[in-house]
Design a protein around this motif. Structure first.
Motif, PDB file in Angstrom:
ATOM      1  N   ARG A  49     -52.068  14.225  17.135  1.00  0.00           N
ATOM      2  CA  ARG A  49     -51.113  13.214  16.706  1.00  0.00           C
ATOM      3  C   ARG A  49     -51.664  12.548  15.451  1.00  0.00           C
ATOM      4  NH1 ARG A  49     -48.413  15.283  20.039  1.00  0.00           N
ATOM      5  NH2 ARG A  49     -46.976  14.372  21.570  1.00  0.00           N
ATOM      6  N   TYR A  55     -48.507   1.411   7.295  1.00  0.00           N
ATOM      7  CA  TYR A  55     -47.422   1.735   8.207  1.00  0.00           C
ATOM      8  C   TYR A  55     -46.069   1.433   7.604  1.00  0.00           C
ATOM      9  CZ  TYR A  55     -46.676   3.425  12.909  1.00  0.00           C
ATOM     10  OH  TYR A  55     -46.368   4.221  13.976  1.00  0.00           O
ATOM     11  N   GLU A  57     -43.182   1.774   8.879  1.00  0.00           N
ATOM     12  CA  GLU A  57     -42.206   1.247   9.830  1.00  0.00           C
ATOM     13  C   GLU A  57     -42.123  -0.286   9.797  1.00  0.00           C
ATOM     14  OE1 GLU A  57     -43.423   5.285  11.468  1.00  0.00           O
ATOM     15  OE2 GLU A  57     -44.363   3.624  10.381  1.00  0.00           O
ATOM     16  N   TYR A 256     -43.330  16.294   9.646  1.00  0.00           N
ATOM     17  CA  TYR A 256     -44.754  15.992   9.573  1.00  0.00           C
ATOM     18  C   TYR A 256     -45.544  17.185  10.080  1.00  0.00           C
ATOM     19  CZ  TYR A 256     -44.611  15.237  14.640  1.00  0.00           C
ATOM     20  OH  TYR A 256     -44.466  15.409  15.992  1.00  0.00           O
ATOM     21  N   HIS A 271     -39.614  14.859  12.713  1.00  0.00           N
ATOM     22  CA  HIS A 271     -39.606  13.504  13.253  1.00  0.00           C
ATOM     23  C   HIS A 271     -38.174  13.015  13.448  1.00  0.00           C
ATOM     24  CE1 HIS A 271     -41.300   9.680  14.310  1.00  0.00           C
ATOM     25  NE2 HIS A 271     -40.727   9.046  13.318  1.00  0.00           N
ATOM     26  N   TYR A 317     -39.429  11.716  22.910  1.00  0.00           N
ATOM     27  CA  TYR A 317     -39.466  10.402  22.291  1.00  0.00           C
ATOM     28  C   TYR A 317     -38.650   9.470  23.190  1.00  0.00           C
ATOM     29  CZ  TYR A 317     -40.903  12.073  17.568  1.00  0.00           C
ATOM     30  OH  TYR A 317     -41.567  12.610  16.486  1.00  0.00           O
ATOM     31  N   HIS A 345     -43.602   7.138  17.684  1.00  0.00           N
ATOM     32  CA  HIS A 345     -44.712   6.848  16.771  1.00  0.00           C
ATOM     33  C   HIS A 345     -45.788   5.997  17.441  1.00  0.00           C
ATOM     34  CE1 HIS A 345     -43.194   2.676  15.503  1.00  0.00           C
ATOM     35  NE2 HIS A 345     -42.094   3.193  16.005  1.00  0.00           N
ATOM     36  N   LYS A 348     -50.867   6.807  18.387  1.00  0.00           N
ATOM     37  CA  LYS A 348     -51.980   6.284  17.608  1.00  0.00           C
ATOM     38  C   LYS A 348     -52.380   4.877  18.036  1.00  0.00           C
ATOM     39  CE  LYS A 348     -49.338   6.797  13.969  1.00  0.00           C
ATOM     40  NZ  LYS A 348     -48.020   6.883  14.641  1.00  0.00           N
TER      41      LYS A 348
END
Length: 381
Positions: A49, A55, A57, A256, A271, A317, A345, A348
């Motif tokens: 991952r 970031y 987002e 990605y 994604h 997801y 997402h 991480k």
């Protein structure tokens, strides 16, 4: 008296980390998961991952990632294993798109080191990232984040589970939870083979969170996604060659991937998109349309990879309406902490989400700013 201080439902990325942090604070912890240890039925598998800090987002995620980076390093030291590979990350897209402006905004607000390049400069540095169709378009840009890379997913989950057990947590796999109920003294959790009582509860159910949180009136949708591994037909794509992770915002959506690692090949995924499902099941059916989009993307942006598919895998997801996480205490039952809706997402963050879940369950608050992730915003949608 409750047998357990805390029960953790779900032992994937976030749940395994929560179990570890709770046990490390001396709690009597019971972790429950419906599948076998480090399974492939949810969202915490697929070998790798991406992990990154600038970031796009939202800038509010950056402090969480900084703490997450610290915790991943501590986890590596505790288990004496390399879990985080810093390959660097190339993000490419329109200057006026979503990804590039978002990366630049987060980097500027938090003083993160990044490098801005033209698409042509990227192709010169990494010929395998040719992106020929956008070379003449001056409105495209690339950003390089050198302190990014990938996490070894299954190894990270196993590391947290192992440390939780070393701290005396009891972890029971293949024990499905059917429902839970708040009680005057804590919580009651019903499984297929009995009832467990605890003072507190952490819900980290991944794609099954919707069922576990049905009474909250929060809309969580589950998307089936696919990951693919290709054997590159040209050289230069190997991690040993210095090839980075990559994330591209393109007219066909966001894609990605990772450098070719050992015999696994180069991993790539979409994604964007995904197939809505009512109930997560496995094995995943194949999706020829999705694979076709992947191979069109490879032809345009990584032309030396080719179409020699070695393997593919499905995952899920779990989406919130605004694609931000849910990390909060239950609005009606403060003894219950929730980590859900990671929206594709989240892995991480799982090192720090486990720490936050522990703090919320035991202390009712966290030392980090999670205001963006509170439940109340979604109960108003």
């Amino acid at each position: 008296m409750a047998k357990w201080d805390v029960i953790v439902i779900g032992l994937g990325g976030a749940g395994s980390a929560a179990a570890y942090h709770l046990a490390a604070r001396g709690c009597r912890v019971l972790g429950l998961d419906q599948h076998h240890r480090v399974h492939t039925h949810g969202s915490s598998h697929g070998k790798t991952r991406i992990i990154r800090q600038a970031y796009f987002e939202h800038p509010s995620y950056v402090p969480l990632l900084r703490r997450g980076y610290e915790l991943w390093s501590e986890l590596e030291q505790a288990v004496d294993e390399d879990l985080f590979q810093r390959t660097g990350l190339v993000e490419l897209g329109p200057k006026e798109g979503v990804v590039i402006p978002g990366v630049l905004r987060s980097a500027a607000e938090h003083g993160l080191a990044i490098e801005e390049l033209s698409v042509a400069e990227v192709a010169h540095r990494w010929p395998g990232l040719a992106a020929r169709e956008v070379h003449s378009q001056a409105q495209w840009q690339a950003v390089i984040e050198k302190d990014a890379g990938y996490l070894r997913v299954e190894a990270c989950v196993e590391a947290h589970l192992r440390l939780a057990e070393q701290a005396a947590a009891t972890l029971q796999h293949e024990r499905p939870v059917r429902h839970w109920r708040a009680t005057p003294y804590g919580v009651k959790v019903t499984t297929d083979d009995g009832v467990e009582h605890a003072e507190r509860l952490v819900i980290a159910g991944g794609p099954w969170s919707g069922q576990l949180l049905a009474g909250l009136g929060i809309r969580l949708s589950v998307l089936r996604k696919y990951q693919y591994w290709y054997a590159p037909q040209q050289t230069g794509y190997d991690q040993r060659d210095g090839f980075p992770c990559f994330f591209h915002e393109t007219p066909a959506g966001n894609f990605y991937g990772f450098p070719s690692i050992g015999q696994d090949g180069l991993k790539v995924a979409r994604h964007s998109g995904g197939t809505p499902v009512e109930t997560p099941t496995s094995p995943h059916p194949t999706d020829g349309a999705d694979q076709s989009l992947i191979e069109d993307y490879l032809k345009a942006f990584l032309p030396g990879v080719g179409k020699h598919l070695q393997a593919q895998s499905g995952c899920y997801y779990t989406m919130t309406p605004d694609e931000h996480f849910i990390v909060d205490v239950h609005p009606d039952h403060p003894q219950i902490a929730i980590v859900a809706g990671l929206s594709g997402h989240g892995f991480k963050f799982t090192s720090v989400l486990g720490e936050i879940a522990c703090q919320l369950a035991l202390d009712g608050e966290t030392t980090l700013d999670t205001s963006l992730l509170r439940i109340e915003r979604l109960r108003q949608v």
